[in-house]
Design an enzyme around this catalytic site. Structure first.
Site, PDB file in Angstrom:
ATOM      1  N   HIS A 186       5.943  -0.896  -3.177  1.00  0.00           N
ATOM      2  CA  HIS A 186       5.086  -0.081  -3.097  1.00  0.00           C
ATOM      3  C   HIS A 186       5.449   1.444  -3.739  1.00  0.00           C
ATOM      4  O   HIS A 186       4.486   2.439  -4.203  1.00  0.00           O
ATOM      5  CB  HIS A 186       3.847  -0.279  -4.731  1.00  0.00           C
ATOM      6  CG  HIS A 186       3.858  -1.531  -4.809  1.00  0.00           C
ATOM      7  ND1 HIS A 186       2.828  -2.342  -4.908  1.00  0.00           N
ATOM      8  CD2 HIS A 186       4.372  -3.058  -4.876  1.00  0.00           C
ATOM      9  CE1 HIS A 186       2.643  -3.993  -5.873  1.00  0.00           C
ATOM     10  NE2 HIS A 186       4.449  -3.805  -5.899  1.00  0.00           N
ATOM     11  N   CYS A 203      15.324  13.810 -12.743  1.00  0.00           N
ATOM     12  CA  CYS A 203      16.479  14.096 -12.201  1.00  0.00           C
ATOM     13  C   CYS A 203      16.916  12.404 -11.059  1.00  0.00           C
ATOM     14  O   CYS A 203      17.490  12.557  -9.843  1.00  0.00           O
ATOM     15  CB  CYS A 203      17.380  15.326 -11.568  1.00  0.00           C
ATOM     16  SG  CYS A 203      16.775  15.655  -9.446  1.00  0.00           S
ATOM     17  N   CYS A 207      10.752  20.085  -9.992  1.00  0.00           N
ATOM     18  CA  CYS A 207      11.867  19.884  -8.680  1.00  0.00           C
ATOM     19  C   CYS A 207      12.773  21.234  -8.756  1.00  0.00           C
ATOM     20  O   CYS A 207      13.140  22.168  -9.274  1.00  0.00           O
ATOM     21  CB  CYS A 207      13.067  19.111  -9.891  1.00  0.00           C
ATOM     22  SG  CYS A 207      14.120  18.543  -9.392  1.00  0.00           S
ATOM     23  N   ASN A 234       0.600  -1.357  -0.470  1.00  0.00           N
ATOM     24  CA  ASN A 234      -0.025   0.221  -0.198  1.00  0.00           C
ATOM     25  C   ASN A 234       0.325   1.410   0.256  1.00  0.00           C
ATOM     26  O   ASN A 234       1.812   1.356   0.253  1.00  0.00           O
ATOM     27  CB  ASN A 234      -1.454   0.081   1.398  1.00  0.00           C
ATOM     28  CG  ASN A 234      -1.812  -1.210   1.640  1.00  0.00           C
ATOM     29  OD1 ASN A 234      -2.176  -1.563   0.043  1.00  0.00           O
ATOM     30  ND2 ASN A 234      -2.317  -1.654   2.658  1.00  0.00           N
ATOM     31  N   ALA A 285     -10.953  -7.809   7.474  1.00  0.00           N
ATOM     32  CA  ALA A 285      -9.856  -7.540   8.249  1.00  0.00           C
ATOM     33  C   ALA A 285     -10.106  -6.950   9.216  1.00  0.00           C
ATOM     34  O   ALA A 285      -9.239  -7.189  10.545  1.00  0.00           O
ATOM     35  CB  ALA A 285      -8.239  -7.037   7.629  1.00  0.00           C
TER      36      ALA A 285
HETATM   37  N1  APR Z   1     -10.349  -7.431   4.460  1.00  0.00           N
HETATM   38  C1  APR Z   1      -9.562  -8.415   3.802  1.00  0.00           C
HETATM   39  N2  APR Z   1      -9.100  -8.283   1.983  1.00  0.00           N
HETATM   40  C2  APR Z   1     -10.061  -6.949   1.398  1.00  0.00           C
HETATM   41  C3  APR Z   1     -11.553  -6.690   2.310  1.00  0.00           C
HETATM   42  C4  APR Z   1     -11.166  -6.293   3.400  1.00  0.00           C
HETATM   43  N3  APR Z   1     -12.332  -5.566   4.121  1.00  0.00           N
HETATM   44  N4  APR Z   1     -11.932  -5.895   1.287  1.00  0.00           N
HETATM   45  C5  APR Z   1     -11.774  -6.717   0.053  1.00  0.00           C
HETATM   46  N5  APR Z   1      -9.986  -7.001   0.394  1.00  0.00           N
HETATM   47  C6  APR Z   1      -9.493  -8.312  -0.581  1.00  0.00           C
HETATM   48  C7  APR Z   1      -9.845  -8.479  -1.841  1.00  0.00           C
HETATM   49  O1  APR Z   1     -10.620  -9.825  -1.264  1.00  0.00           O
HETATM   50  C8  APR Z   1      -8.298  -8.868  -2.616  1.00  0.00           C
HETATM   51  O2  APR Z   1      -7.988  -9.916  -2.474  1.00  0.00           O
HETATM   52  O3  APR Z   1      -8.336  -7.137  -0.283  1.00  0.00           O
HETATM   53  C9  APR Z   1      -7.312  -7.516  -1.995  1.00  0.00           C
HETATM   54  C10 APR Z   1      -7.825  -6.666  -2.851  1.00  0.00           C
HETATM   55  O4  APR Z   1      -6.770  -6.898  -4.036  1.00  0.00           O
HETATM   56  P1  APR Z   1      -6.164  -5.611  -5.255  1.00  0.00           P
HETATM   57  O5  APR Z   1      -6.995  -4.968  -4.989  1.00  0.00           O
HETATM   58  O6  APR Z   1      -5.692  -5.967  -6.203  1.00  0.00           O
HETATM   59  O7  APR Z   1      -5.177  -5.082  -4.301  1.00  0.00           O
HETATM   60  P2  APR Z   1      -3.287  -5.396  -3.772  1.00  0.00           P
HETATM   61  O8  APR Z   1      -3.355  -7.509  -3.806  1.00  0.00           O
HETATM   62  O9  APR Z   1      -3.383  -4.750  -2.369  1.00  0.00           O
HETATM   63  O10 APR Z   1      -3.295  -5.746  -5.493  1.00  0.00           O
HETATM   64  C11 APR Z   1      -1.392  -5.032  -5.307  1.00  0.00           C
HETATM   65  O11 APR Z   1      -1.511  -3.992  -7.669  1.00  0.00           O
HETATM   66  O12 APR Z   1      -2.122  -2.246  -8.653  1.00  0.00           O
HETATM   67  C12 APR Z   1      -1.641  -2.744  -7.692  1.00  0.00           C
HETATM   68  O13 APR Z   1       0.069  -1.442  -6.752  1.00  0.00           O
HETATM   69  C13 APR Z   1      -1.264  -1.767  -6.466  1.00  0.00           C
HETATM   70  O14 APR Z   1      -0.203  -2.546  -5.165  1.00  0.00           O
HETATM   71  C14 APR Z   1      -1.039  -2.624  -5.499  1.00  0.00           C
HETATM   72  C15 APR Z   1      -0.722  -4.331  -6.061  1.00  0.00           C
END
Ligand code: APR
Length: 258
Positions: free
Chosen positions: A119, A130, A155, A102, A239
């Site tokens: 990230h 730069c 910058c 995140n 979560a």
């Molecule tokens: N509690 C726990 N998990 C949750 C909740 C919640 N309340 N709500 C949604 N989720 C889960 C979804 O089921 C999904 O598996 O969170 C996950 C989110 O997945 P993504 O949207 O793909 O996010 P992430 O896995 O962090 O993506 C990775 O992708 O776009 C890039 O750079 C961006 O860091 C990001 C990376």
């Protein structure tokens, strides 16, 4: 019959080193949209190729910079939730390393220290030309509405355009952060993977590396994102519900080492 969460609480209760690996799902209950959730995910409304790549920035820096200012405003309005706070609680009695995908600062605002951002972070822009990070925060007031095109600041050193200090698609992860994350992952007893779809590599390798290194891996997600085994557990749920329940269960079943 021991429930999954009780079995996981026992594993953690015996663990000395824990890695908490988080994705957008841990921030969802703070009101920050995830990326791939079918209806609520950001990518349901936007094409990442048009916003999260260096070529997108070259094509329209004002659109990308405005979008990130809007995302900063979302984070500024958000508060850490019970999951972020429970991780801080867990870290009071064990060695906990937070490795996050995140770009928000909710872990830090909850009280986690030394968070590893694979990230990057919304908090610290850098120069597109730069790569220097300006000393002062160049941000205008956070904007409320999405889609505004705002010319990025320049910058102070080379007058190049500032860009968000995040990792875009096609870019390498910050080497130092990746190295620290791998070191912690290879040395942990338990890895909690919270709120990630596990589809974006190389970050998604972290739980795999933990398992290959002999750790237990626990996925916390409303969706079943992994197959359970003797060393892989899935706590199905949100979560902000599952993490505090897990941490309070550890507190009640184990004399937490001081
Ligand atoms: N509690 C726990 N998990 C949750 C909740 C919640 N309340 N709500 C949604 N989720 C889960 C979804 O089921 C999904 O598996 O969170 C996950 C989110 O997945 P993504 O949207 O793909 O996010 P992430 O896995 O962090 O993506 C990775 O992708 O776009 C890039 O750079 C961006 O860091 C990001 C990376």
């Amino acid at each position: 019959m021991t429930s999954t969460i009780e079995a996981v609480a026992t594993l953690i209760g015996d663990a000395k080193r824990i890695v908490v690996f988080t994705g957008a799902g841990i921030s969802a209950e703070s009101g920050i949209p995830t990326f791939r959730d079918p209806l609520t995910g950001i990518w349901a409304r936007h094409d990442p190729e048009k916003l999260e790549t260096a070529s997108a920035f070259r094509a329209d820096a004002a659109l990308v910079w405005g979008w990130y200012l809007w995302r900063r405003a979302q984070v500024a309005r958000a508060e850490p939730n019970a999951a972020h706070l429970a991780i801080v609680q867990l870290a009071k009695t064990r060695e906990v390393t937070v490795v996050t995908q995140n770009i928000d600062d909710l872990h830090e605002r909850a009280g986690s220290t030394d968070v590893i951002h694979l990230h990057g972070s919304l908090a610290q822009p850098k120069c597109f030309a730069c790569h220097r990070i300006p000393a002062e925060q160049p941000f205008e007031n956070p904007i409320a509405s999405e889609g505004l095109r705002i010319e990025p600041p320049r910058c102070p050193r080379c007058k190049g355009k500032l860009r968000p200090g995040v990792v875009w698609f096609g870019e390498d992860l910050p080497a130092a952060a990746w190295k620290r994350a791998i070191l912690a992952t290879k040395g942990c007893d338990v890895l909690l993977s919270i709120g990630t779809s596990g589809v974006v590599f190389p970050a998604a390798e972290i739980p795999i590396i933990a398992q290959q290194s002999g750790a237990y891996v626990v996925h916390i997600n409303p969706a079943p994102v992994a197959h359970q085994s003797s060393r892989v557990f899935c706590l199905i749920g949100r979560a902000a519900e599952q993490v505090p329940a897990l941490v309070s269960l550890i507190g009640s079943t184990h004399l937490l080492p001081h």
